[in-house]
Design an enzyme around this catalytic site. Structure first.
Site, PDB file in Angstrom:
ATOM      1  CG  ASN A 103      -1.854  -1.193   1.206  1.00  0.00           C
ATOM      2  OD1 ASN A 103      -2.022  -1.827   0.167  1.00  0.00           O
ATOM      3  ND2 ASN A 103      -2.432  -1.515   2.345  1.00  0.00           N
ATOM      4  CG  ASP A 105      -2.761   3.367   2.513  1.00  0.00           C
ATOM      5  OD1 ASP A 105      -1.841   3.131   3.328  1.00  0.00           O
ATOM      6  OD2 ASP A 105      -3.686   2.562   2.272  1.00  0.00           O
ATOM      7  CG  HIS A 120       3.879  -1.748  -4.791  1.00  0.00           C
ATOM      8  ND1 HIS A 120       2.686  -2.411  -4.864  1.00  0.00           N
ATOM      9  CD2 HIS A 120       4.800  -2.604  -5.317  1.00  0.00           C
ATOM     10  CE1 HIS A 120       2.856  -3.609  -5.416  1.00  0.00           C
ATOM     11  NE2 HIS A 120       4.139  -3.757  -5.689  1.00  0.00           N
ATOM     12  CB  CYS A 152      15.556  21.446 -11.154  1.00  0.00           C
ATOM     13  SG  CYS A 152      14.604  19.945 -11.367  1.00  0.00           S
ATOM     14  CB  THR A 190      -2.451  -8.855  -0.833  1.00  0.00           C
ATOM     15  OG1 THR A 190      -1.911  -8.816  -2.162  1.00  0.00           O
ATOM     16  CG2 THR A 190      -1.773  -9.953  -0.036  1.00  0.00           C
ATOM     17  CG  ASN A 215      -8.481 -11.773   1.312  1.00  0.00           C
ATOM     18  OD1 ASN A 215      -9.580 -11.279   1.053  1.00  0.00           O
ATOM     19  ND2 ASN A 215      -7.417 -11.586   0.550  1.00  0.00           N
ATOM     20  CB  ILE A 216     -13.391 -10.359   2.990  1.00  0.00           C
ATOM     21  CG1 ILE A 216     -12.845  -9.718   1.709  1.00  0.00           C
ATOM     22  CG2 ILE A 216     -13.440  -9.368   4.127  1.00  0.00           C
ATOM     23  CD1 ILE A 216     -13.738  -8.622   1.161  1.00  0.00           C
TER      24      ILE A 216
HETATM   25  N1  APR Z   1     -10.355  -7.235   4.954  1.00  0.00           N
HETATM   26  C1  APR Z   1      -9.500  -8.163   4.426  1.00  0.00           C
HETATM   27  N2  APR Z   1      -9.316  -8.321   3.109  1.00  0.00           N
HETATM   28  C2  APR Z   1     -10.032  -7.538   2.285  1.00  0.00           C
HETATM   29  C3  APR Z   1     -10.943  -6.558   2.756  1.00  0.00           C
HETATM   30  C4  APR Z   1     -11.097  -6.425   4.166  1.00  0.00           C
HETATM   31  N3  APR Z   1     -11.920  -5.544   4.713  1.00  0.00           N
HETATM   32  N4  APR Z   1     -11.483  -5.942   1.680  1.00  0.00           N
HETATM   33  C5  APR Z   1     -10.932  -6.493   0.596  1.00  0.00           C
HETATM   34  N5  APR Z   1     -10.061  -7.469   0.941  1.00  0.00           N
HETATM   35  C6  APR Z   1      -9.206  -8.281   0.080  1.00  0.00           C
HETATM   36  C7  APR Z   1      -9.822  -8.717  -1.222  1.00  0.00           C
HETATM   37  O1  APR Z   1     -10.539  -9.927  -1.067  1.00  0.00           O
HETATM   38  C8  APR Z   1      -8.584  -8.905  -2.089  1.00  0.00           C
HETATM   39  O2  APR Z   1      -8.023 -10.198  -1.945  1.00  0.00           O
HETATM   40  O3  APR Z   1      -8.106  -7.463  -0.272  1.00  0.00           O
HETATM   41  C9  APR Z   1      -7.591  -7.870  -1.535  1.00  0.00           C
HETATM   42  C10 APR Z   1      -7.417  -6.637  -2.391  1.00  0.00           C
HETATM   43  O4  APR Z   1      -6.853  -7.014  -3.607  1.00  0.00           O
HETATM   44  P1  APR Z   1      -6.253  -5.989  -4.677  1.00  0.00           P
HETATM   45  O5  APR Z   1      -7.243  -4.911  -4.932  1.00  0.00           O
HETATM   46  O6  APR Z   1      -5.808  -6.785  -5.839  1.00  0.00           O
HETATM   47  O7  APR Z   1      -5.037  -5.325  -3.895  1.00  0.00           O
HETATM   48  P2  APR Z   1      -3.535  -5.795  -3.765  1.00  0.00           P
HETATM   49  O8  APR Z   1      -3.436  -7.278  -3.736  1.00  0.00           O
HETATM   50  O9  APR Z   1      -2.965  -5.047  -2.627  1.00  0.00           O
HETATM   51  O10 APR Z   1      -2.934  -5.249  -5.105  1.00  0.00           O
HETATM   52  C11 APR Z   1      -1.556  -5.364  -5.314  1.00  0.00           C
HETATM   53  O11 APR Z   1      -1.761  -4.152  -7.342  1.00  0.00           O
HETATM   54  O12 APR Z   1      -2.387  -2.399  -8.762  1.00  0.00           O
HETATM   55  C12 APR Z   1      -1.426  -2.904  -7.916  1.00  0.00           C
HETATM   56  O13 APR Z   1       0.303  -1.625  -6.997  1.00  0.00           O
HETATM   57  C13 APR Z   1      -1.047  -1.992  -6.782  1.00  0.00           C
HETATM   58  O14 APR Z   1      -0.162  -2.587  -4.617  1.00  0.00           O
HETATM   59  C14 APR Z   1      -1.180  -2.868  -5.561  1.00  0.00           C
HETATM   60  C15 APR Z   1      -1.048  -4.244  -6.140  1.00  0.00           C
END
Ligand code: APR
Length: 249
Positions: A103, A105, A120, A152, A190, A215-216
């Site tokens: 992340n 953020d 990242h 610059c 993730t 994860n959800i």
């Molecule tokens: N609690 C736990 N897990 C959750 C929740 C929650 N409240 N809400 C969503 N999720 C899970 C989803 O089920 C999914 O598996 O979080 C994950 C989000 O997935 P992505 O949107 O693909 O995010 P991420 O895996 O961090 O993406 C990786 O992709 O675009 C690039 O650079 C960007 O760092 C990012 C990378």
């Protein structure tokens, strides 16, 4: 949540010499920052090419308009949620030794996590690729679009990784070291779809480490390498996990 799974996870963490958390967009979802993928994901609203480095280099004005809207207007007021806070507390109590986040953020850092590897990068800094200046984000810096380097005059870029850019070398080296050093990888929110970040838990598993996942819903990891899957929202599960670790800590 199956209490037995939670107890098993807590025991693994308590008994580990070194635990690393590996987080993705799901950790910040409950702070109001939508994940990238899935039905309400960012990529349903925006075109991912905005964050492609070649597009940014060719069309900085256009790219910056969308980047400003997404990262510096929509998410400006996001605050750490209970998951960020529980992870910071796990670190301060000695249950977690480092945190590798995809992340950008800055919410782990805001919550008080100290050893944070920004795999990242971080949206809260802008960089000048000409004179190598780094600037914390501020209203004045992004008042005029595209923002330019105060030293610059070159167009600034957010200090996060665009598609097509390499991972910061130090972050990657640290992460690889943790695939050897940490006994437990706590993988939270993730999908495991974006490489090379996604390969880290796989590397760890190949080296015999325990993978605990929160994860959800199931991810790429769940049925391949996850040892203990704690299904549910990151804030609730991390809170419960911390409580369970404490009970016998
Ligand atoms: N609690 C736990 N897990 C959750 C929740 C929650 N409240 N809400 C969503 N999720 C899970 C989803 O089920 C999914 O598996 O979080 C994950 C989000 O997935 P992505 O949107 O693909 O995010 P991420 O895996 O961090 O993406 C990786 O992709 O675009 C690039 O650079 C960007 O760092 C990012 C990378």
């Amino acid at each position: 949540m199956d209490i037995k799974l939670l107890q098993d996870a807590a025991e693994k963490i308590r008994n580990a010499a070194r635990v690393v958390a590996f987080t993705g967009a799901g950790v910040s979802a409950e702070s109001g920052i939508p994940p990238f993928r899935g039905p309400n994901g960012l990529w349903t609203k925006y075109d991912a090419h905005t964050l492609d480095i070649n597009y940014f280099n060719r069309h900085p004005d256009e790219a910056w308009k969308t980047i400003k809207e997404i990262f510096y207007e929509n998410f400006r007021k996001a605050k750490p949620n209970d998951a960020h806070i529980a992870l910071a507390e796990m670190e301060s109590r000695g249950y977690l030794q480092s945190l590798i986040t995809q992340n950008i953020d800055n919410l782990h850092q805001k919550a008080g996590s100290l050893i944070v590897v920004e795999y990242h990068g971080n949206s809260q800094r802008l960089i000048c690729r000409s004179c190598n200046g780094h600037f914390p984000i501020s209203e004045s810096l992004i008042q005029n679009m595209p923002p330019t380097c105060p030293s610059c005059g070159e167009i600034l870029k957010p200090d996060f990784i665009f598609f097509g850019e390499p991972i910061p070398i130090k972050a990657h080296q640290f992460a690889l070291k943790e695939t050897m050093a940490a006994d437990v990888w706590l993988v939270i929110g993730t999908t495991g779809e974006v490489f090379p970040a996604a390969s880290l838990p796989f590397e760890a598993k190949y080296k015999g480490k325990t993978i605990i996942e929160i994860n959800i819903q199931p991810s790429n990891y769940t049925y391949q390498i996850t040892d203990i899957f704690l299904q549910g929202p990151a804030s609730q599960i991390t809170r419960e996990l911390l409580k369970e670790i404490h009970k016998h800590g």
